[in-house]
Design an enzyme around this catalytic site. Structure first.
Site, mmCIF file in Angstrom:
data_model
loop_
_atom_site.group_PDB
_atom_site.id
_atom_site.type_symbol
_atom_site.label_atom_id
_atom_site.label_comp_id
_atom_site.label_asym_id
_atom_site.label_seq_id
_atom_site.Cartn_x
_atom_site.Cartn_y
_atom_site.Cartn_z
ATOM 1 N N ALA A 148 126.677 86.923 9.761
ATOM 2 C CA ALA A 148 125.881 87.549 8.713
ATOM 3 C C ALA A 148 124.423 87.165 8.952
ATOM 4 C CB ALA A 148 126.350 87.065 7.353
ATOM 5 N N GLY A 180 130.448 85.994 10.234
ATOM 6 C CA GLY A 180 130.803 87.340 9.770
ATOM 7 C C GLY A 180 131.195 88.261 10.921
ATOM 8 N N GLU A 208 134.725 87.494 11.592
ATOM 9 C CA GLU A 208 135.489 88.031 10.455
ATOM 10 C C GLU A 208 135.625 89.548 10.549
ATOM 11 O OE1 GLU A 208 132.770 85.927 7.724
ATOM 12 O OE2 GLU A 208 134.573 85.119 6.801
HETATM 13 C C1 HXC Z 1 119.949 86.347 11.790
HETATM 14 C C2 HXC Z 1 120.130 85.887 14.037
HETATM 15 C C3 HXC Z 1 121.467 85.475 13.870
HETATM 16 C C4 HXC Z 1 122.018 85.536 12.559
HETATM 17 C C5 HXC Z 1 120.941 85.264 15.956
HETATM 18 N N1 HXC Z 1 119.850 85.750 15.340
HETATM 19 N N2 HXC Z 1 121.938 85.088 15.081
HETATM 20 N N3 HXC Z 1 119.370 86.324 13.015
HETATM 21 N N4 HXC Z 1 121.213 85.977 11.559
HETATM 22 N N5 HXC Z 1 123.274 85.202 12.300
HETATM 23 C C6 HXC Z 1 118.557 86.070 15.944
HETATM 24 C C7 HXC Z 1 117.770 84.819 16.289
HETATM 25 O O1 HXC Z 1 117.087 84.328 15.158
HETATM 26 C C8 HXC Z 1 116.813 85.351 17.328
HETATM 27 O O2 HXC Z 1 115.782 86.065 16.695
HETATM 28 C C9 HXC Z 1 117.670 86.386 18.077
HETATM 29 O O3 HXC Z 1 118.745 86.728 17.195
HETATM 30 C C10 HXC Z 1 118.271 85.819 19.345
HETATM 31 O O4 HXC Z 1 118.934 84.631 19.033
HETATM 32 P P1 HXC Z 1 118.708 83.245 19.812
HETATM 33 O O5 HXC Z 1 119.156 82.152 18.922
HETATM 34 O O6 HXC Z 1 117.324 83.158 20.339
HETATM 35 O O7 HXC Z 1 119.739 83.438 21.033
HETATM 36 P P2 HXC Z 1 120.523 82.314 21.814
HETATM 37 O O8 HXC Z 1 119.627 81.132 22.115
HETATM 38 O O9 HXC Z 1 121.146 83.017 22.980
HETATM 39 O O10 HXC Z 1 121.668 81.791 20.817
HETATM 40 C C11 HXC Z 1 122.659 82.667 20.419
HETATM 41 C C12 HXC Z 1 123.444 82.071 19.208
HETATM 42 C C13 HXC Z 1 122.463 81.680 18.090
HETATM 43 C C14 HXC Z 1 124.236 80.838 19.673
HETATM 44 C C15 HXC Z 1 124.429 83.152 18.748
HETATM 45 O O11 HXC Z 1 121.607 82.791 17.833
HETATM 46 C C16 HXC Z 1 123.124 81.291 16.808
HETATM 47 O O12 HXC Z 1 123.644 80.180 16.677
HETATM 48 N N6 HXC Z 1 123.104 82.194 15.820
HETATM 49 C C17 HXC Z 1 123.622 81.919 14.505
HETATM 50 C C18 HXC Z 1 125.119 81.973 14.505
HETATM 51 C C19 HXC Z 1 125.705 81.695 13.111
HETATM 52 O O13 HXC Z 1 125.453 80.614 12.558
HETATM 53 N N7 HXC Z 1 126.457 82.629 12.559
HETATM 54 C C20 HXC Z 1 127.075 82.490 11.247
HETATM 55 C C21 HXC Z 1 126.146 83.038 10.206
HETATM 56 S S1 HXC Z 1 126.735 82.772 8.550
HETATM 57 P P3 HXC Z 1 114.224 85.821 17.122
HETATM 58 O O14 HXC Z 1 113.473 86.692 16.157
HETATM 59 O O15 HXC Z 1 113.965 84.365 16.977
HETATM 60 O O16 HXC Z 1 114.167 86.303 18.544
HETATM 61 C C22 HXC Z 1 127.905 83.975 8.338
HETATM 62 C C23 HXC Z 1 128.565 83.988 6.982
HETATM 63 C C24 HXC Z 1 129.482 85.119 6.814
HETATM 64 O O17 HXC Z 1 128.192 84.740 9.170
HETATM 65 C C25 HXC Z 1 129.911 85.244 5.370
HETATM 66 C C26 HXC Z 1 129.570 86.546 4.762
HETATM 67 C C27 HXC Z 1 129.999 86.734 3.323
#
Ligand code: HXC
Length: 258
Positions: free
Chosen positions: A65, A109, A112
């Site tokens: 998400a 998400g 999911e």
């Molecule tokens: C918003 C995101 C994002 C996310 C990545 N980006 N994941 N933006 N929400 N979930 C964005 C980054 O900010 C970045 O933007 C660009 O995408 C590229 O990501 P990087 O981090 O630079 O890439 P990389 O170094 O290759 O790392 C990839 C990654 C990392 C390991 C996937 O991005 C990451 O850990 N993302 C978050 C994963 C996460 O925690 N997901 C769960 C979310 S909570 P910029 O602008 O800086 O280039 C969830 C709850 C669900 O999902 C429940 C719903 C009800």
């Protein structure tokens, strides 16, 4: 309908939906989840569509998400809007089969969403995870429930509590994905699987989907009873008569969804 966050393409009888927010690794914001629910509603209503494939990019199916959208959310806003809930329910209410074709990150998400589909075909670069704990939250679109049903309690707890990622090989071993294919072949394999499904009777495919999904919702006795009634009911269809006649006549069945 034109979408901001999705690319939708119908080839033959398969609707391919591609998540398309490349700058954010396909992070699911409310707009994207709403558009996806809308695209699936349209695919469901379109008689030409017999199977759906949901995919992302090579680098990310969806990295979760959208954290920037959630960061400032208060409890009251989350509770009152029930963020993502109605659209997620619309996604899982889709009766036509949906294949998730997952390459790269399927996190939070994103994992999911893949699990809301009927089965997952993964590329060898796929990485699944429920890393919400690192953000001080838990899964919110079914991850604690569905991952546990797919891979069992021990591995689900491991994934949710440590936030570690699972690679494609482990995901296949654990039963999360149905098959793993080379990244460059992912879309081709998923479309071929969808095409195979599209050749069946839509009525039968929907009945199969409903019966298998029932196994997640009820006891074995009730599930088997439901399956028996569904099995009996399919003898009322022309497609049953055609399928069995075709077998006897050693020819391909021509299903008419009747
Ligand atoms: C918003 C995101 C994002 C996310 C990545 N980006 N994941 N933006 N929400 N979930 C964005 C980054 O900010 C970045 O933007 C660009 O995408 C590229 O990501 P990087 O981090 O630079 O890439 P990389 O170094 O290759 O790392 C990839 C990654 C990392 C390991 C996937 O991005 C990451 O850990 N993302 C978050 C994963 C996460 O925690 N997901 C769960 C979310 S909570 P910029 O602008 O800086 O280039 C969830 C709850 C669900 O999902 C429940 C719903 C009800």
């Amino acid at each position: 309908m034109a979408f901001e966050t999705l690319i939708v393409d119908i080839t033959d009888h398969v609707c391919l939906i591609k998540l398309n927010r490349p700058d954010a690794l396909n992070a699911l914001n409310t707009e994207m989840v709403a558009e996806l629910a809308e695209a699936l509603t349209e695919a469901e209503a379109n008689e030409k569509v017999r199977c759906i494939v949901l995919t992302g990019s090579e680098k990310a199916f969806a990295a979760g998400a959208d954290i920037s959208e959630m960061a400032e959310l208060s409890f009251v806003e989350a509770f009152l809007t029930d963020i993502y809930a109605r659209d997620a329910d619309r996604i899982t209410a889709t009766r036509k089969p949906i294949i998730a074709a997952v390459s790269g990150y399927a996190l939070g998400g994103g994992c999911e969403l893949a699990m809301m589909c009927d089965f997952i075909i993964a590329s060898d670069s796929a990485k699944f995870g429920q890393p919400e704990i690192n953000l001080g939250i838990c899964a919110g679109m079914g991850g604690t429930q569905r991952l546990t049903r797919f891979v069992g309690k021990s591995k689900a707890m491991d994934m949710h509590l440590t936030g570690r990622f699972m690679d494609a090989e482990e995901a296949e071993r654990a039963g999360l994905v149905s098959r793993v294919v080379p990244t460059r072949k992912l879309q081709e394999e998923a479309m071929a699987a969808a095409q195979k499904i599209a050749e069946k009777s839509v009525v039968t495919a929907m009945a199969v989907k409903e019966a298998v999904n029932r196994s997640y919702e009820t006891t074995l006795t009730e599930g088997v009873r439901f399956e028996r009634r569904m099995f009996n009911a399919l003898f009322a269809t022309e497609d049953q008569a055609e399928g069995m006649a075709a077998f006897k006549e050693k020819r391909e069945a021509q299903f008419r969804d009747k």
